[in-house]
Scaffold this active site. Structure first.
Site, PDB file in Angstrom:
ATOM      1  CE  LYS A  16      -3.776  -2.488   2.329  1.00 18.89           C
ATOM      2  NZ  LYS A  16      -4.603  -2.613   3.556  1.00 18.89           N
ATOM      3  CE1 TYR A  56      -9.301  -3.284   0.590  1.00 16.41           C
ATOM      4  CE2 TYR A  56      -8.512  -1.361  -0.589  1.00 16.41           C
ATOM      5  CZ  TYR A  56      -8.265  -2.466   0.226  1.00 16.41           C
ATOM      6  OH  TYR A  56      -6.984  -2.728   0.667  1.00 16.41           O
ATOM      7  CG  ASN A 119      -3.344  -2.626   7.066  1.00 14.57           C
ATOM      8  OD1 ASN A 119      -3.287  -2.100   5.948  1.00 14.57           O
ATOM      9  ND2 ASN A 119      -4.352  -3.396   7.440  1.00 14.57           N
ATOM     10  CG  HIS A 122      -4.833  -6.471  -0.391  1.00 13.18           C
ATOM     11  ND1 HIS A 122      -6.032  -6.691   0.235  1.00 13.18           N
ATOM     12  CD2 HIS A 122      -4.855  -7.229  -1.519  1.00 13.18           C
ATOM     13  CE1 HIS A 122      -6.752  -7.538  -0.498  1.00 13.18           C
ATOM     14  NE2 HIS A 122      -6.059  -7.877  -1.558  1.00 13.18           N
ATOM     15  CD  GLU A 133      -8.371  -9.304  -3.972  1.00 15.12           C
ATOM     16  OE1 GLU A 133      -7.188  -9.530  -3.653  1.00 15.12           O
ATOM     17  OE2 GLU A 133      -9.293  -9.211  -3.137  1.00 15.12           O
TER      18      GLU A 133
HETATM   19  P1  RTP Z   1      -6.547  -6.317   3.244  1.00 10.29           P
HETATM   20  O1  RTP Z   1      -7.806  -6.560   2.433  1.00 10.29           O
HETATM   21  O2  RTP Z   1      -5.951  -4.951   3.042  1.00 10.29           O
HETATM   22  O3  RTP Z   1      -5.539  -7.424   3.149  1.00 10.29           O
HETATM   23  O4  RTP Z   1      -6.982  -6.284   4.765  1.00 10.29           O
HETATM   24  P2  RTP Z   1      -7.791  -7.324   5.601  1.00 10.29           P
HETATM   25  O5  RTP Z   1      -8.428  -8.376   4.773  1.00 10.29           O
HETATM   26  O6  RTP Z   1      -6.819  -7.738   6.663  1.00 10.29           O
HETATM   27  O7  RTP Z   1      -8.902  -6.371   6.233  1.00 10.29           O
HETATM   28  P3  RTP Z   1     -10.342  -5.903   5.721  1.00 10.29           P
HETATM   29  O8  RTP Z   1     -11.264  -6.050   6.863  1.00 10.29           O
HETATM   30  O9  RTP Z   1     -10.692  -6.529   4.410  1.00 10.29           O
HETATM   31  O10 RTP Z   1     -10.101  -4.351   5.520  1.00 10.29           O
HETATM   32  C1  RTP Z   1      -9.454  -3.878   4.384  1.00 10.29           C
HETATM   33  C2  RTP Z   1      -8.551  -2.735   4.753  1.00 10.29           C
HETATM   34  O11 RTP Z   1      -9.343  -1.638   5.200  1.00 10.29           O
HETATM   35  C3  RTP Z   1      -8.612  -0.903   6.153  1.00 10.29           C
HETATM   36  N1  RTP Z   1      -9.386  -0.838   7.399  1.00 10.29           N
HETATM   37  N2  RTP Z   1      -9.493   0.268   8.107  1.00 10.29           N
HETATM   38  N3  RTP Z   1     -11.354   0.469  11.204  1.00 10.29           N
HETATM   39  C4  RTP Z   1     -10.596   0.905  10.213  1.00 10.29           C
HETATM   40  O12 RTP Z   1     -10.204   2.043  10.153  1.00 10.29           O
HETATM   41  C5  RTP Z   1     -10.259  -0.044   9.162  1.00 10.29           C
HETATM   42  N4  RTP Z   1     -10.624  -1.317   9.112  1.00 10.29           N
HETATM   43  C6  RTP Z   1     -10.065  -1.809   7.986  1.00 10.29           C
HETATM   44  C7  RTP Z   1      -7.282  -1.595   6.377  1.00 10.29           C
HETATM   45  O13 RTP Z   1      -6.318  -0.984   5.515  1.00 10.29           O
HETATM   46  C8  RTP Z   1      -7.595  -3.008   5.912  1.00 10.29           C
HETATM   47  O14 RTP Z   1      -6.421  -3.686   5.547  1.00 10.29           O
END
Ligand code: RTP
Length: 155
Positions: A16, A56, A119, A122, A133
Site C-alpha cells: 500500500k 474494496y 497497515n 494487502h 483481484e
Molecule cells: P486487506 O484486504 O488490506 O488485506 O486487509 P484485511 O483483509 O486484513 O482487512 P479488511 O477487513 O478486508 O479491511 C481492508 C482494509 O481496510 C482498512 N481498514 N481500516 N477500522 C478501520 O479504520 C479499518 N478497518 C479496515 C485496512 O487498511 C484493511 O487492511
C-alpha cells in the site's frame, strides 16, 4: 509444471502507499521470495479511484470506506501476483492480523506497522478473490507464465 500441481493457488499482494513511501518495498517482496513462492507479476502503479472502489466494493458500507479509498489512491502501490501451493492462506499468515498491534512479531504488519489504517500490505482472502483481484489489477500481458530453472523448494 507448477500450474499443474495439486493445491497450487495464486494470490494478489499489494504494498500500500505507506509501504512504498516508507521504503519498505524490498523488505516486503523479500519475505515472499524467501518463503519460496513464485512471482508472476510485479508493477508500481498509481491506482485510479474507480479501481480502488471496485477492489474494496465489499466494504463500501463501512464507515472507514471513504478514508480507505483516499489512502489507497494517495500514492503509488506495488501490485504483485504470487503463485504456490497454499499461497493464499500462507501469505495472510506472513502478512499478519489486520490491526498491526494484534499482528504477531515476525509478520509483516507485526514487525513494520502500528495502525489498521496504515497497515502497509494487502493479501487476497480466498483463492477465488486471488483470481478476481489479479484479473482486476493486471492485464494478461503483464503476467509471466514461467518456472524457475531450479526450483526444488517448489516441489
Ligand atoms: P486487506 O484486504 O488490506 O488485506 O486487509 P484485511 O483483509 O486484513 O482487512 P479488511 O477487513 O478486508 O479491511 C481492508 C482494509 O481496510 C482498512 N481498514 N481500516 N477500522 C478501520 O479504520 C479499518 N478497518 C479496515 C485496512 O487498511 C484493511 O487492511
Amino acid at each position: 509444471l507448477v500450474a499443474a500441481m495439486e493445491g497450487v493457488e495464486e494470490t494478489y499482494i499489494m504494498i500500500k502507499p505507506d509501504g512504498v513511501q516508507r521504503g519498505l518495498v524490498g523488505e516486503i517482496i523479500s519475505r515472499f521470495e524467501k518463503k519460496g513462492f513464485l512471482l508472476k507479476g510485479l508493477k508500481l502503479f498509481q491506482c485510479p479511484k474507480e479501481l480502488a472502489e471496485e477492489h474494496y466494493k465489499d466494504l463500501k458500507d463501512k464507515s472507514f470506506y471513504p478514508k480507505l479509498i483516499g489512502y489507497i489512491t494517495s500514492g503509488p502501490v506495488v501490485c504483485m501476483a504470487w503463485e504456490g501451493v497454499g499461497v493464499v492462506a500462507s501469505a495472510r499468515k506472513l502478512i499478519g492480523a489486520t490491526n498491526p498491534l494484534q499482528a504477531e512479531p515476525g509478520t509483516i504488519r507485526g514487525d513494520l506497522a502500528v495502525q489498521t489504517g496504515r497497515n502497509v500490505v494487502h493479501g487476497s482472502d480466498s483463492p477465488e478473490n486471488g483470481h478476481r483481484e489479479i484479473a482486476l489489477w493486471f492485464k494478461e500481458s503483464e503476467l509471466c507464465q514461467w518456472v524457475p530453472a531450479q526450483a526444488p523448494w517448489l516441489m
